[in-house]
Design a protein around this motif. Sequence first.
Motif, mmCIF file in Angstrom:
data_model
loop_
_atom_site.group_PDB
_atom_site.id
_atom_site.type_symbol
_atom_site.label_atom_id
_atom_site.label_comp_id
_atom_site.label_asym_id
_atom_site.label_seq_id
_atom_site.Cartn_x
_atom_site.Cartn_y
_atom_site.Cartn_z
ATOM 1 N N GLY A 1 0.826 -1.198 0.000
ATOM 2 C CA GLY A 1 0.000 0.000 0.000
ATOM 3 C C GLY A 1 0.864 1.253 0.000
ATOM 4 N N GLN A 2 0.224 2.400 0.046
ATOM 5 C CA GLN A 2 0.929 3.673 -0.007
ATOM 6 C C GLN A 2 1.838 3.866 1.205
ATOM 7 O OE1 GLN A 2 1.287 6.216 -2.236
ATOM 8 N NE2 GLN A 2 2.725 7.007 -0.723
ATOM 9 N N GLU A 3 3.115 4.144 0.943
ATOM 10 C CA GLU A 3 4.029 4.416 2.060
ATOM 11 C C GLU A 3 3.652 5.733 2.725
ATOM 12 O OE1 GLU A 3 5.629 6.747 -1.331
ATOM 13 O OE2 GLU A 3 4.943 4.656 -1.120
ATOM 14 N N ARG A 4 3.786 5.757 4.041
ATOM 15 C CA ARG A 4 3.512 6.967 4.811
ATOM 16 C C ARG A 4 4.781 7.574 5.398
ATOM 17 N NH1 ARG A 4 -1.791 8.681 4.537
ATOM 18 N NH2 ARG A 4 -3.124 6.939 3.962
ATOM 19 N N LEU B 1 4.120 12.475 -4.199
ATOM 20 C CA LEU B 1 3.007 12.381 -5.133
ATOM 21 C C LEU B 1 2.055 11.251 -4.723
ATOM 22 C CD1 LEU B 1 1.590 13.249 -7.749
ATOM 23 C CD2 LEU B 1 3.116 11.675 -8.988
ATOM 24 N N GLY B 2 2.626 10.134 -4.313
ATOM 25 C CA GLY B 2 1.781 9.042 -3.838
ATOM 26 C C GLY B 2 1.041 9.399 -2.570
ATOM 27 N N MET B 3 1.742 10.026 -1.631
ATOM 28 C CA MET B 3 1.109 10.422 -0.374
ATOM 29 C C MET B 3 -0.028 11.410 -0.604
ATOM 30 S SD MET B 3 4.445 10.970 2.093
ATOM 31 C CE MET B 3 5.601 9.651 2.469
ATOM 32 N N ALA B 4 0.153 12.300 -1.573
ATOM 33 C CA ALA B 4 -0.844 13.341 -1.835
ATOM 34 C C ALA B 4 -2.207 12.759 -2.194
ATOM 35 C CB ALA B 4 -0.361 14.258 -2.959
ATOM 36 N N ASN B 5 -2.204 11.579 -2.777
ATOM 37 C CA ASN B 5 -3.449 10.942 -3.206
ATOM 38 C C ASN B 5 -4.005 9.966 -2.175
ATOM 39 O OD1 ASN B 5 -3.819 11.998 -5.986
ATOM 40 N ND2 ASN B 5 -1.812 11.084 -6.303
ATOM 41 N N ALA B 6 -3.388 9.898 -1.004
ATOM 42 C CA ALA B 6 -3.841 9.005 0.058
ATOM 43 C C ALA B 6 -4.742 9.756 1.037
ATOM 44 C CB ALA B 6 -2.638 8.429 0.792
ATOM 45 N N ASP B 7 -5.523 9.015 1.793
ATOM 46 C CA ASP B 7 -6.391 9.619 2.801
ATOM 47 C C ASP B 7 -5.553 10.123 3.972
ATOM 48 O OD1 ASP B 7 -8.689 9.005 1.356
ATOM 49 O OD2 ASP B 7 -8.919 7.047 2.343
ATOM 50 N N PRO B 8 -5.986 11.195 4.626
ATOM 51 C CA PRO B 8 -5.281 11.674 5.814
ATOM 52 C C PRO B 8 -5.270 10.617 6.913
ATOM 53 C CG PRO B 8 -6.789 13.353 5.004
ATOM 54 C CD PRO B 8 -7.110 12.085 4.257
ATOM 55 N N ASN C 1 -4.886 11.458 10.262
ATOM 56 C CA ASN C 1 -5.359 11.989 11.547
ATOM 57 C C ASN C 1 -6.098 13.303 11.344
ATOM 58 O OD1 ASN C 1 -3.266 13.952 11.178
ATOM 59 N ND2 ASN C 1 -1.790 12.565 12.165
ATOM 60 N N ASP C 2 -6.529 13.893 12.439
ATOM 61 C CA ASP C 2 -7.311 15.130 12.381
ATOM 62 C C ASP C 2 -6.491 16.314 11.883
ATOM 63 O OD1 ASP C 2 -9.509 13.749 13.308
ATOM 64 O OD2 ASP C 2 -9.240 14.361 15.401
ATOM 65 N N ASP C 3 -5.172 16.231 11.983
ATOM 66 C CA ASP C 3 -4.321 17.295 11.452
ATOM 67 C C ASP C 3 -4.276 17.269 9.930
ATOM 68 O OD1 ASP C 3 -3.601 18.360 13.917
ATOM 69 O OD2 ASP C 3 -1.833 17.064 14.107
ATOM 70 N N GLY C 4 -4.734 16.178 9.340
ATOM 71 C CA GLY C 4 -4.664 16.039 7.892
ATOM 72 C C GLY C 4 -3.336 15.508 7.397
ATOM 73 N N GLU C 5 -2.540 14.913 8.304
ATOM 74 C CA GLU C 5 -1.236 14.400 7.894
ATOM 75 C C GLU C 5 -1.385 13.181 6.986
ATOM 76 O OE1 GLU C 5 3.119 13.116 9.693
ATOM 77 O OE2 GLU C 5 1.431 13.360 11.079
ATOM 78 N N ARG C 6 -0.634 13.209 5.891
ATOM 79 C CA ARG C 6 -0.642 12.085 4.960
ATOM 80 C C ARG C 6 0.675 11.307 4.960
ATOM 81 N NH1 ARG C 6 -4.203 15.744 2.357
ATOM 82 N NH2 ARG C 6 -6.113 14.697 1.637
ATOM 83 N N GLY C 7 1.722 11.883 5.504
ATOM 84 C CA GLY C 7 2.997 11.170 5.534
ATOM 85 C C GLY C 7 4.153 12.102 5.792
ATOM 86 N N CYS C 8 5.350 11.531 5.845
ATOM 87 C CA CYS C 8 6.545 12.351 6.047
ATOM 88 C C CYS C 8 7.718 11.776 5.263
ATOM 89 C CB CYS C 8 6.891 12.491 7.520
ATOM 90 S SG CYS C 8 7.571 11.024 8.290
ATOM 91 N N VAL C 9 8.584 12.665 4.842
ATOM 92 C CA VAL C 9 9.803 12.320 4.117
ATOM 93 C C VAL C 9 10.987 12.756 4.959
ATOM 94 C CG1 VAL C 9 11.180 12.770 2.054
ATOM 95 C CG2 VAL C 9 8.684 12.583 1.868
ATOM 96 N N ILE C 10 11.933 11.845 5.140
ATOM 97 C CA ILE C 10 13.141 12.140 5.918
ATOM 98 C C ILE C 10 14.347 11.937 5.013
ATOM 99 C CG2 ILE C 10 14.513 11.542 7.942
ATOM 100 C CD1 ILE C 10 11.879 10.367 9.148
ATOM 101 N N LEU C 11 15.058 13.008 4.736
ATOM 102 C CA LEU C 11 16.233 12.974 3.880
ATOM 103 C C LEU C 11 17.497 12.896 4.730
ATOM 104 C CD1 LEU C 11 15.202 15.802 1.372
ATOM 105 C CD2 LEU C 11 14.964 13.318 1.060
ATOM 106 N N ASP D 1 -0.051 22.068 2.349
ATOM 107 C CA ASP D 1 -1.497 21.932 2.192
ATOM 108 C C ASP D 1 -1.919 20.496 1.912
ATOM 109 O OD1 ASP D 1 -1.898 24.631 2.636
ATOM 110 O OD2 ASP D 1 -1.792 25.152 0.508
ATOM 111 N N LEU D 2 -0.948 19.637 1.655
ATOM 112 C CA LEU D 2 -1.220 18.218 1.429
ATOM 113 C C LEU D 2 -0.975 17.384 2.678
ATOM 114 C CD1 LEU D 2 0.520 17.918 -2.055
ATOM 115 C CD2 LEU D 2 -1.938 18.088 -1.597
ATOM 116 N N GLY D 3 -0.477 18.021 3.738
ATOM 117 C CA GLY D 3 -0.246 17.299 4.984
ATOM 118 C C GLY D 3 0.959 16.386 4.944
ATOM 119 N N ILE D 4 1.986 16.798 4.208
ATOM 120 C CA ILE D 4 3.202 15.986 4.089
ATOM 121 C C ILE D 4 4.368 16.767 4.684
ATOM 122 C CG2 ILE D 4 4.779 14.793 2.515
ATOM 123 C CD1 ILE D 4 2.371 14.721 0.525
#
Length: 264
Positions: A77-80, A132-139, A141-151, A187-190
Amino acid sequence: MKFEPGLAAVVTGGASGLGKASAQALADAGFKVAIFDVNAEAGEAHAEAIGGLFCHVDITSEDSVVAGFEKARAAHGQERVTVHCAMTSRRGKTVGWDKASGGYKRLSTEDYAFGAEGVLVSSYRVASISALGMANADPLNDDGERGCVILTASVAAQDGQIGQVIYGSCKAGVNGLVLPMARDLMDLGIRVNSIMPGIFATPLMLGMKDRNPAMWDQLNASVPFPKRLGEPEEFASLVLEIARNGYLNAHQFRLDGGIRMPPK
C-alpha cells in the motif's frame, strides 16, 4: 503520526548502515518496510529478516525509482514514511596537484555532476515521487497528515572538509530542499525533514578499525561527547521520533555528538 500496525514505509539504502538500522526500527514499530537498494544479496537478506520487501532500485535512474515505488505499493500500500539514505558521490579538491602530470588539475565538471545526481538530484527524485503518492492518500489523523519524508544530509553540509566540494555542497543542497519542499507540501499534509549525521559506525567506517587502528581511535576521540562514533541505531531512533512527532517539520537535525569538523 500515530504508528498503526500495517502502515507502510520505504527506506533507500536499507541494505546496510544507517538505512539498515532505520528499516529495522520501522519494522519493529509495526511498519511494513520496503528496502530500496542495489545490493540484492544484503537487501533481500535484511528484508526477509524484518518481514519486509526488497526492491532492486538504482536511485540515479528515474525508471528504477518509479518501478521500486510501484512494487512497494503493490505489496504494502501507499508508504507513509520515506527515509532516503542511499547516495553515491566522488571526491576531490576543486584544484589539486596531479602527480601523474606534475601540475595542477581541476576536479572535472563530470565528476561534480555525478555527485550531484547521486546526492542531490536523487534526494529530490525519491522525495517527490513519494510525495506524489502520499498526496493521493487519505489523511491519517485530524491534522490532515498524509505522511513524512526524511532525507539524509550530513554534517559536511555545514562543515565541508578539504576534498568534499562535491559531497559537502550537495549535502547542503539536500538541506536546502527541506524548507521549500515542506512549504510546497504543507497543504497536502506531508512533512519534510533532514538529518545531518556526524561520524557514524557504518560498514565503511568500521573497515578502518582494522586497517588503521590509530586513525580509528583519533576519530572516536574527536567527538566531544560521547567519545565514540555514532551508532546506526541512534540515527534510526531519530528517524522514528521525526516520523512520530507531527510537529517536526521543515527542519534539519544535526546528530553528531557535538562534533565540528576541521578543514581536514
